[in-house]
Design a protein around this motif. Structure first.
Motif, PDB file in Angstrom:
ATOM      1  N   LEU A  10      24.053  73.516  39.964  1.00 51.22           N
ATOM      2  CA  LEU A  10      23.681  74.840  40.451  1.00 51.22           C
ATOM      3  C   LEU A  10      22.232  74.818  40.923  1.00 51.22           C
ATOM      4  CD1 LEU A  10      24.186  77.920  40.744  1.00 51.22           C
ATOM      5  CD2 LEU A  10      23.435  78.133  38.358  1.00 51.22           C
ATOM      6  N   VAL A  11      21.991  75.307  42.125  1.00 50.70           N
ATOM      7  CA  VAL A  11      20.640  75.331  42.677  1.00 50.70           C
ATOM      8  C   VAL A  11      20.435  76.643  43.417  1.00 50.70           C
ATOM      9  CG1 VAL A  11      21.369  74.134  44.784  1.00 50.70           C
ATOM     10  CG2 VAL A  11      18.972  74.022  44.063  1.00 50.70           C
ATOM     11  N   GLN A  12      19.215  77.134  43.415  1.00 47.41           N
ATOM     12  CA  GLN A  12      18.908  78.384  44.105  1.00 47.41           C
ATOM     13  C   GLN A  12      18.772  78.154  45.603  1.00 47.41           C
ATOM     14  OE1 GLN A  12      15.398  80.062  42.280  1.00 47.41           O
ATOM     15  NE2 GLN A  12      16.582  80.969  40.620  1.00 47.41           N
ATOM     16  N   PRO A  13      19.018  79.170  46.397  1.00 47.19           N
ATOM     17  CA  PRO A  13      18.803  79.042  47.841  1.00 47.19           C
ATOM     18  C   PRO A  13      17.382  78.572  48.131  1.00 47.19           C
ATOM     19  CG  PRO A  13      19.984  81.061  47.366  1.00 47.19           C
ATOM     20  CD  PRO A  13      19.582  80.490  46.039  1.00 47.19           C
ATOM     21  N   GLY A  14      17.284  77.640  49.068  1.00 43.01           N
ATOM     22  CA  GLY A  14      15.996  77.044  49.397  1.00 43.01           C
ATOM     23  C   GLY A  14      15.665  75.822  48.578  1.00 43.01           C
ATOM     24  N   GLY A  15      16.455  75.540  47.569  1.00 43.54           N
ATOM     25  CA  GLY A  15      16.198  74.405  46.701  1.00 43.54           C
ATOM     26  C   GLY A  15      16.726  73.099  47.256  1.00 43.54           C
ATOM     27  N   SER A  16      16.558  72.049  46.453  1.00 42.58           N
ATOM     28  CA  SER A  16      16.963  70.700  46.842  1.00 42.58           C
ATOM     29  C   SER A  16      17.840  70.072  45.772  1.00 42.58           C
ATOM     30  CB  SER A  16      15.733  69.821  47.065  1.00 42.58           C
ATOM     31  OG  SER A  16      14.929  70.329  48.103  1.00 42.58           O
ATOM     32  N   LEU A  17      18.623  69.108  46.225  1.00 39.43           N
ATOM     33  CA  LEU A  17      19.512  68.388  45.311  1.00 39.43           C
ATOM     34  C   LEU A  17      19.779  67.020  45.921  1.00 39.43           C
ATOM     35  CD1 LEU A  17      20.756  69.452  42.651  1.00 39.43           C
ATOM     36  CD2 LEU A  17      22.860  69.911  43.913  1.00 39.43           C
ATOM     37  N   SER A  62      25.193  71.916  61.483  1.00 40.42           N
ATOM     38  CA  SER A  62      25.042  72.828  60.347  1.00 40.42           C
ATOM     39  C   SER A  62      24.079  72.302  59.280  1.00 40.42           C
ATOM     40  CB  SER A  62      26.402  73.122  59.720  1.00 40.42           C
ATOM     41  OG  SER A  62      27.031  71.920  59.301  1.00 40.42           O
ATOM     42  N   VAL A  63      23.883  70.983  59.226  1.00 41.80           N
ATOM     43  CA  VAL A  63      23.014  70.417  58.190  1.00 41.80           C
ATOM     44  C   VAL A  63      21.879  69.590  58.768  1.00 41.80           C
ATOM     45  CG1 VAL A  63      24.981  70.319  56.610  1.00 41.80           C
ATOM     46  CG2 VAL A  63      24.264  68.250  57.823  1.00 41.80           C
ATOM     47  N   LYS A  64      21.866  69.403  60.077  1.00 43.83           N
ATOM     48  CA  LYS A  64      20.852  68.559  60.702  1.00 43.83           C
ATOM     49  C   LYS A  64      19.455  69.086  60.392  1.00 43.83           C
ATOM     50  CE  LYS A  64      22.287  66.916  64.531  1.00 43.83           C
ATOM     51  NZ  LYS A  64      22.710  66.791  65.944  1.00 43.83           N
ATOM     52  N   GLY A  65      18.582  68.172  59.979  1.00 45.57           N
ATOM     53  CA  GLY A  65      17.228  68.550  59.617  1.00 45.57           C
ATOM     54  C   GLY A  65      17.066  68.964  58.166  1.00 45.57           C
ATOM     55  N   ARG A  66      18.172  69.172  57.472  1.00 46.39           N
ATOM     56  CA  ARG A  66      18.112  69.561  56.056  1.00 46.39           C
ATOM     57  C   ARG A  66      18.697  68.491  55.136  1.00 46.39           C
ATOM     58  NH1 ARG A  66      21.007  73.661  54.250  1.00 46.39           N
ATOM     59  NH2 ARG A  66      22.693  73.474  55.797  1.00 46.39           N
ATOM     60  N   PHE A  67      19.675  67.758  55.613  1.00 50.17           N
ATOM     61  CA  PHE A  67      20.338  66.720  54.812  1.00 50.17           C
ATOM     62  C   PHE A  67      19.947  65.345  55.338  1.00 50.17           C
ATOM     63  CE2 PHE A  67      24.358  69.175  53.255  1.00 50.17           C
ATOM     64  CZ  PHE A  67      23.548  70.209  52.803  1.00 50.17           C
ATOM     65  N   PHE A  79      23.426  57.796  49.099  1.00 49.98           N
ATOM     66  CA  PHE A  79      22.776  59.008  48.628  1.00 49.98           C
ATOM     67  C   PHE A  79      22.887  60.113  49.682  1.00 49.98           C
ATOM     68  CE2 PHE A  79      20.860  56.750  45.159  1.00 49.98           C
ATOM     69  CZ  PHE A  79      20.564  55.491  45.652  1.00 49.98           C
ATOM     70  N   LEU A  80      22.801  61.328  49.206  1.00 50.32           N
ATOM     71  CA  LEU A  80      22.681  62.477  50.096  1.00 50.32           C
ATOM     72  C   LEU A  80      21.580  63.375  49.554  1.00 50.32           C
ATOM     73  CD1 LEU A  80      23.829  63.901  52.621  1.00 50.32           C
ATOM     74  CD2 LEU A  80      25.203  65.296  51.055  1.00 50.32           C
ATOM     75  N   GLN A  81      20.447  63.392  50.260  1.00 53.39           N
ATOM     76  CA  GLN A  81      19.343  64.272  49.897  1.00 53.39           C
ATOM     77  C   GLN A  81      19.525  65.582  50.648  1.00 53.39           C
ATOM     78  OE1 GLN A  81      16.622  63.756  47.691  1.00 53.39           O
ATOM     79  NE2 GLN A  81      16.394  65.954  48.048  1.00 53.39           N
ATOM     80  N   MET A  82      19.622  66.675  49.911  1.00 47.81           N
ATOM     81  CA  MET A  82      19.847  67.984  50.510  1.00 47.81           C
ATOM     82  C   MET A  82      18.648  68.882  50.207  1.00 47.81           C
ATOM     83  SD  MET A  82      23.857  68.546  49.531  1.00 47.81           S
ATOM     84  CE  MET A  82      23.534  68.577  47.763  1.00 47.81           C
ATOM     85  N   SER A  83      18.125  69.513  51.229  1.00 47.47           N
ATOM     86  CA  SER A  83      17.008  70.420  51.033  1.00 47.47           C
ATOM     87  C   SER A  83      17.259  71.716  51.800  1.00 47.47           C
ATOM     88  CB  SER A  83      15.705  69.766  51.493  1.00 47.47           C
ATOM     89  OG  SER A  83      15.784  69.430  52.864  1.00 47.47           O
ATOM     90  N   SER A  84      16.424  72.712  51.538  1.00 46.48           N
ATOM     91  CA  SER A  84      16.581  74.039  52.158  1.00 46.48           C
ATOM     92  C   SER A  84      18.026  74.510  52.043  1.00 46.48           C
ATOM     93  CB  SER A  84      16.154  73.996  53.629  1.00 46.48           C
ATOM     94  OG  SER A  84      14.811  73.588  53.755  1.00 46.48           O
TER      95      SER A  84
END
Length: 123
Positions: A10-17, A62-67, A79-84
């Motif tokens: 679980l992560v808040q909007p704007g967070g990273s995982l 939909s994820v370009k620039g964030r993943f 790995f998959l780094q997800m941000s924003s």
């Protein structure tokens, strides 16, 4: 062949995982890898793909620039780094693999699948 995905939560909007997927029983360095996402009631869609050497990647708009997808062939892990992160990123994330040198974006092109890890983006 076994793909073991981990790192969801679980992560808040704007967070990273950061998600990880460890492969066994396969010559990992010969395999293209990817991450797919399946939201409740929706189809499984690709969110990132990487070729066998890690020199080519693919992201939908939909994820370009964030993943960011990456791999470590010495550790048989992708790995998959997800941000924003946004609420619409919520879903079960699956890693997938197939023999091949390119990036592959359709789920029918993959022969090996992990069990999925749940990502929930919510405040």
């Amino acid at each position: 062949v076994q793909l073991q995905a981990s790192g969801g939560g679980l992560v808040q909007p704007g967070g990273s995982l950061r998600l990880s997927c460890a492969a066994s029983g396969v010559t990992f360095s010969n395999h293209a890898m990817s991450w797919f996402r399946q939201a409740p009631g929706k189809e499984r869609d690709i969110v990132a793909a990487i070729n066998f050497r890690g020199t080519k990647t693919y992201y939908p708009d939909s994820v370009k620039g964030r993943f960011t997808i990456s791999r470590d062939n010495t550790k048989n892990t992708v790995f998959l780094q997800m941000s924003s992160l946004k609420p619409e990123d919520t879903g079960v994330y699956y890693c997938a693999g197939r023999w091949g040198s390119e990036t592959y974006v359709d789920n029918y092109e993959y022969e090996h699948w992990g069990q999925g890890t749940l990502v929930t983006v919510s405040s």
